[in-house]
Every structure is written in structure tokens, then in C-alpha cells.
Scaffold this active site. Structure first.
Site, PDB file in Angstrom:
ATOM      1  N   ARG B  23       0.991  -1.178  -0.023  1.00 32.11           N
ATOM      2  CA  ARG B  23      -0.029  -0.030   0.167  1.00 32.11           C
ATOM      3  C   ARG B  23       0.870   1.295  -0.089  1.00 32.11           C
ATOM      4  O   ARG B  23       2.096   1.113   0.057  1.00 32.11           O
ATOM      5  CB  ARG B  23      -1.107  -0.084   1.197  1.00 32.11           C
ATOM      6  CG  ARG B  23      -1.862  -1.124   1.456  1.00 32.11           C
ATOM      7  CD  ARG B  23      -2.279  -1.367   2.841  1.00 32.11           C
ATOM      8  NE  ARG B  23      -3.086  -0.472   3.110  1.00 32.11           N
ATOM      9  CZ  ARG B  23      -4.277  -0.490   3.083  1.00 32.11           C
ATOM     10  NH1 ARG B  23      -5.029  -1.478   2.481  1.00 32.11           N
ATOM     11  NH2 ARG B  23      -5.093   0.336   3.555  1.00 32.11           N
ATOM     12  N   HIS B 164      23.734 -12.962  -0.111  1.00 29.42           N
ATOM     13  CA  HIS B 164      22.725 -13.993  -0.557  1.00 29.42           C
ATOM     14  C   HIS B 164      22.586 -13.707  -2.203  1.00 29.42           C
ATOM     15  O   HIS B 164      22.646 -12.708  -2.437  1.00 29.42           O
ATOM     16  CB  HIS B 164      21.347 -14.165   0.190  1.00 29.42           C
ATOM     17  CG  HIS B 164      20.397 -13.012  -0.003  1.00 29.42           C
ATOM     18  ND1 HIS B 164      20.738 -11.744   0.427  1.00 29.42           N
ATOM     19  CD2 HIS B 164      19.356 -12.679  -0.878  1.00 29.42           C
ATOM     20  CE1 HIS B 164      19.859 -10.886   0.300  1.00 29.42           C
ATOM     21  NE2 HIS B 164      19.095 -11.313  -0.762  1.00 29.42           N
ATOM     22  N   GLN B 166      19.631 -15.111  -5.512  1.00 25.03           N
ATOM     23  CA  GLN B 166      18.265 -15.640  -5.510  1.00 25.03           C
ATOM     24  C   GLN B 166      18.202 -16.443  -6.824  1.00 25.03           C
ATOM     25  O   GLN B 166      18.822 -16.006  -7.837  1.00 25.03           O
ATOM     26  CB  GLN B 166      17.321 -14.725  -5.683  1.00 25.03           C
ATOM     27  CG  GLN B 166      17.243 -13.775  -4.256  1.00 25.03           C
ATOM     28  CD  GLN B 166      16.302 -12.507  -4.390  1.00 25.03           C
ATOM     29  OE1 GLN B 166      15.070 -12.652  -4.455  1.00 25.03           O
ATOM     30  NE2 GLN B 166      16.655 -11.095  -4.220  1.00 25.03           N
ATOM     31  N   HIS B 301      25.810 -19.816 -25.522  1.00 26.36           N
ATOM     32  CA  HIS B 301      26.841 -19.505 -24.506  1.00 26.36           C
ATOM     33  C   HIS B 301      26.745 -18.816 -23.153  1.00 26.36           C
ATOM     34  O   HIS B 301      26.318 -17.757 -23.144  1.00 26.36           O
ATOM     35  CB  HIS B 301      27.912 -18.631 -25.467  1.00 26.36           C
ATOM     36  CG  HIS B 301      29.458 -18.762 -24.983  1.00 26.36           C
ATOM     37  ND1 HIS B 301      30.209 -19.170 -25.881  1.00 26.36           N
ATOM     38  CD2 HIS B 301      29.935 -18.466 -23.954  1.00 26.36           C
ATOM     39  CE1 HIS B 301      31.450 -19.160 -25.227  1.00 26.36           C
ATOM     40  NE2 HIS B 301      31.511 -18.841 -24.060  1.00 26.36           N
TER      41      HIS B 301
END
Lengths: 341, 341
Positions: B23, B164, B166, B301
Site C-alpha cells: 500500500r 545471498h 536468488q 553460450h
């Protein structure tokens, strides 16, 4: 001289703006906001910009105060106006010299007013100026397309806070315009209807994504919005070219544009945004070259696209061309529709 | 349930992630950096994430400490793994339900180490994990493509500071991959050569855009870089699929990847960046549907594309699909090549 280089894998042109020649340290810090006294877009500082190209000024000499809207060449242009187009191969690549125009439209002398704060009459002057500059640049046969856009706020790419929009003329049709024009042409060829007109009709019937409707314009959240609170402002009646709008139409557009900007400002707490005017490209042909586009009168539909900069484009978006929008267009339209402007 | 909606004007899918349902006020403030004690990616906080999918852990039970690399489902996934694909029309639009996978690869237990700080052996573990997860997700016939990427730094879209990457599996081929695969296929059909191999050969001859060459890998600044200091890391010998790299090859890639990340960190003062692994899509066909891509062994590739987030995408870029790059790839390569890593 900037260069345009063709990416043979992504199939798009990139402008290598070598005159800007930014080195690693140039990216380290955010630019400081300028004090009003040294703002080159304020009255009395007209000599701090290149000489003006156009102005709405009730009286007085060029490059002096008392203008209402002022157009200047960008001091650090992405593309330069001087020279002939050269288009050549380079090993497996392609390169073109960076010919174009890059103008800045200073929308108000008031340093502290954002575009949303301008009165409809002031906004009309801005729209009239856009039309004038578009029509003038179309006379240059080197240019295939003109992109008129605004960056509001530093996070949306504005390097100066004083309200301004920009107009860039480029020597080839950009990918976004190419796709849109092709899609519209195919739709018209199949159905003898304008694709935009079809979408607008459907949206006005559905209503859930409409933010505000005027006699001749409508603001809505597109069905497949790439970004939260993305908006489109359309003329309701078919019109392929913004530059054909007469003064009365521009005066109504000013009201609709102000309404859209006010809602964004109010609901999103003055979030940074970009907007882009999508209108038909110049129809001329270059001497000795075929015309790229002719008779778009029936298939294209000009519009303004607004993207608030609430989320950043990250690895997923850049790597795929997919977008993740965490706010549904129906929710966005609801929030914006209910804002009390 | 998220929805995939087709934009009939821009010809791309958008993920409307309604479960995130953001929101207006959700966009107002930047997320606060988490203290280490409550970081869900640190040892001892394994119960703060969904149960792990995979881990490299010398000993011990799943979802306990002492892992080296840990893979978990994203807590706020853009796409959900459960359900059947539904693909239907909606008035003039198209919509698909948001089936997919969204995994997080926690690259190190050390909260304060960035990927560039990891030892080559630690980085090799990350690469082995990428390969394992890619191969596993390819067994799911609903997925047409897997995108593996990393967002480093808040401005590049990282919502948690702990290092990290993903992995997102999507039910259709994304536009960027489609273009690349088509271009490569056409080049191969015409010339019986891989386009990437041609470009790499030219770049190794020219040298000006090469940042660092290893026995089997090369890092270079692409000729038509869209962004300043954009880089590509290629295997020098033809290879269409990252997942076919053996352990020895991944160990050398770890050295090359670390070298690239160290140079970016050093020269650009730990600038935020995104990188994306581009590899061939799964070759399977959906039951009852034709295969989209077969036998890419010769024409594609794999490579890694890195984009430092030094400039923002503004109105011009979004509105045209053109990019303005203020640093030439030759200058970028020179700065990065001369860095003492």
C-alpha cells in the site's frame, strides 16, 4: 562526440556519452542541492545556461528574466546537434555518431513549485511549449523520434530540483516506440481499429482501474502495470499526435495532468517519478532513405505514461525483462481515485 | 496468488505480486538494517526462515547451524510453487497464475562478509549449490526458465544485508532470454558459429575492453555496455550450459568471479551491483505442448552479466529502451584492469 553503439545480443542502441566521461570517483557522492541564488533555472541567472531556444515571455529580451517557460539546450547533452549522421560497422559491431538534440524546458520561474503546484494556465504554457518544440525538431530530417520526459526528484534522475522537463531527439526509432508502433499497426491491419481505443473502451466499461475521467481525457492504472502506482493519461477520442492538440485541448489536458500529479503527490507523499510523452514519430523520410513510418493517423494513439519511483529495478528485472509489481493496478487506482485533491 | 499479466503494448509479462500487496505507506521509508542477532540468515536463526531446501553442511541436522551454504524458499515469494498453470484471456488481455519457484541461496554464515570477501573454496561451494538447484528445478516441467541473480546493496534491491543470491523459476521464457536465444540461433543458422564465441575472439584480439583473462574464463566490458562499469564474465571455450561445468571448472570460475567482484569493490568503493547468470533454458517440453527450444548446444553460450548501480534508470531509459552510459567501456576496462587486487 558521443557514440551510439549497437548491442548485437540485446538488439538495442546504447548512447556512450563520452563527453560526460565519468570516472569512478564521479559516482561516489550524490550531488548537493543547489541554493536558489546559484540555480541556473531561476530569474537573474539566465547567463548561467546556454542561450535560450524558445521562451514564453510577455515582454523583454531573450535570456533575461520575466519569462514564464524557457527552453535551453542541455549543458551536458547526451547527443549533439552539430554534424552529419555516420553509420558504420566496427568488427562484429555497429556504431553511429551521437547526433541529436537535447533540450531542457524550464516549466516555471518559481524554484520551489513542483509541476503539480502549477496553476492550469501555467501548465498550459508548458504544454504549448512542448508542442512548439516538437514541431520545430520534426523539421530536422536527421531525427527519427523525439522523446519528451520529466524526472521529478533526485531518485528519479533529476540532477536539478527546479522543475523542468526534457526533450531528446534521436536519429533512430527507440525499441519501446518500435514495439508499440508495430503492435498498433498489426492490430489495425487485422481489425481496422486502434488498439489503444479498444483498451480505453474496455477500461471505461470495467471502471476498476480508472482513476479520473474528464470530458476528453482519462487517467487509469494499466492492467499490466510494471511498477506500483504506474499511470497512463489518454485522450479518450482517437488522436495519434500530441502536436495536433489545439490550445483548448491543451488547456483541458493541463487540468487532467495536474489532477494526476496532485494525486501522486498526495497519496505517495511527493514520491519521485518519471513521466514520458508517447506520441507518433515524425513522418518525413531522410533524403535517399525510405520512410520508416507513414500514415499512423489511424493506428497510433498518443498518451502520457507516469511511473512513480517506489521500487528499484534489480537483478531480476534487468536480467529477464520481467517486472514484479507488488501493488495491483486495481488497488493503486482505488487509492488514487479516493484521494481528495 | 500472484498473477502474470501480459502487457499488449510492450509485449511482456508482468508479475502482479498481490500477496505482497504493498500500500502507499509501505513505500515511504527505507527498511532498517537488521541487527545480527535477528538476521534470519545467521547461525542460530534457522527457524526464522522457511525450512531449507538444500545445504552444504559437513555434519548435523537440516535447519541447524554449521552449514556453509544454505538454500531456503523466499519468505515473500514473487511466484508460488503450488498449483497448476492456468493461462487464459481476460477481455483484450491475457493472464496466467503465478506459478514458479523463488529460492534464496545464503552464501556464507558470516554476516559481515560480502561475496567478494569469500575465499575461492567458499565461492566454489556457492557455485556448486547454484548448479545443484538449477538441475533440480529443471525437473519441473512447468518451468520454462530459471534466473539466478544477486542484488548487492540496498540501492541494488537487496532487502537483507547478509550475502545471498536468488533463483527464480518462471513458467515462460523472459524477453531478455528470448531475444538472446533468437539472435544466437539466427547467427548459428547463417554462419555455423556461436555469436558469443565470435564476440569473445574479437575482444581478445582487441584487448581494450578486457579486464582480466584466465585460462578458461575472461572478464570484459561489453562494447555496447548499457551502464557504466558493466561487465561480462565468459567461459572462453564454447559452453551453452552453466550446469554442465564440473567441479574443477567451477573452482576456476570461483577465482574469476572473486577477481571481478574484488575489482568492482575496490574501484567503485563497494558500489551496489546486480549480477545475473544467463544460461540455456531447460530443454524439456511440457506434456501436450511443443518444446520451445531444443538443441542449444551449438548456438548459446552461458555467461555472467554484472551491472554496478551507479546511475538511476530515469524517464529517458524507461520511455525509450535506449540507455545513456556516461563511461566508455574502454575507460571502465582500463580502471578495472589497473586495480591492484
Amino acid at each position: 562526440m558521443s557514440e551510439l553503439r549497437w548491442d548485437p545480443l540485446k538488439l538495442h542502441w546504447v548512447i556512450i556519452a563520452t563527453e560526460r566521461g565519468r570516472r569512478p570517483r564521479d559516482f561516489q557522492s550524490e550531488p548537493e542541492p543547489l541554493p536558489v541564488t546559484s540555480c541556473p533555472f531561476c530569474y537573474g541567472n539566465e547567463d548561467k545556461t546556454p542561450p535560450e531556444i524558445f521562451a514564453i515571455r510577455p515582454s523583454g529580451m531573450p535570456n533575461t528574466p520575466n519569462w514564464k517557460v524557457r527552453v535551453i539546450p542541455n549543458k551536458y547533452p547526451a547527443l549533439r546537434i552539430e554534424g552529419e549522421l555516420e553509420n558504420r560497422g566496427h568488427g562484429p559491431y555497429d556504431v553511429m555518431n551521437g547526433i541529436g538534440a537535447h533540450e531542457v524546458i524550464i516549466e516555471t520561474p518559481d524554484h520551489d513549485k513542483s509541476m503539480a503546484d502549477l496553476a492550469p494556465a501555467e501548465l498550459t504554457d508548458v504544454l504549448v511549449t512542448w508542442r512548439t518544440r516538437l514541431l520545430d525538431l520534426r523539421r530536422d530530417f536527421r531525427f527519427r523520434y523525439m522523446i519528451l520526459f520529466k524526472n521529478h526528484g533526485a531518485r528519479a534522475g533529476a540532477s536539478l530540483a527546479h522543475s523542468h522537463s526534457q526533450l531528446i531527439a534521436v536519429p533512430m526509432l527507440p525499441p519501446v516506440a518500435t514495439t508499440e508502433l508495430k503492435v498498433c499497426r498489426t492490430h489495425y491491419a487485422n481489425k481496422e481499429r486502434c488498439l489503444f481505443c479498444d483498451l480505453i473502451t474496455f477500461e471505461l466499461e470495467q471502471g476498476v482501474r480508472v482513476v479520473r475521467e474528464f470530458s476528453n481525457f482519462v487517467t487509469l492504472a494499466p492492467y499490466a502495470a510494471s511498477f506500483p502506482f504506474e499511470l497512463r493519461l489518454y485522450p479518450k477520442r482517437h488522436s495519434h499526435d500530441f502536436a495536433l492538440m489545439n490550445d483548448a485541448q491543451l488547456a483541458e489536458l493541463a487540468v487532467a495532468l495536474k489532477d494526476m500529479l496532485m494525486r501522486v503527490k498526495l497519496v505517495l507523499k511527493d514520491a519521485p517519478y518519471n513521466f514520458i510523452l508517447h506520441t507518433c514519430p515524425p513522418m518525413h523520410k531522410r533524403p535517399g532513405k525510405p520512410a520508416m513510418w507513414t500514415s499512423l493517423e489511424y493506428d497510433y494513439h498518443w498518451h502520457i505514461e507516469l511511473v512513480p519511483r517506489l521500487t528499484s529495478i534489480a537483478g531480476f528485472e534487468w536480467g529477464t525483462g520481467f517486472f514484479i509489481n507488488p501493488t495491483s493496478p486495481e488497488d493503486a487506482a482505488l487509492f488514487l481515485r479516493e484521494a481528495e485533491v
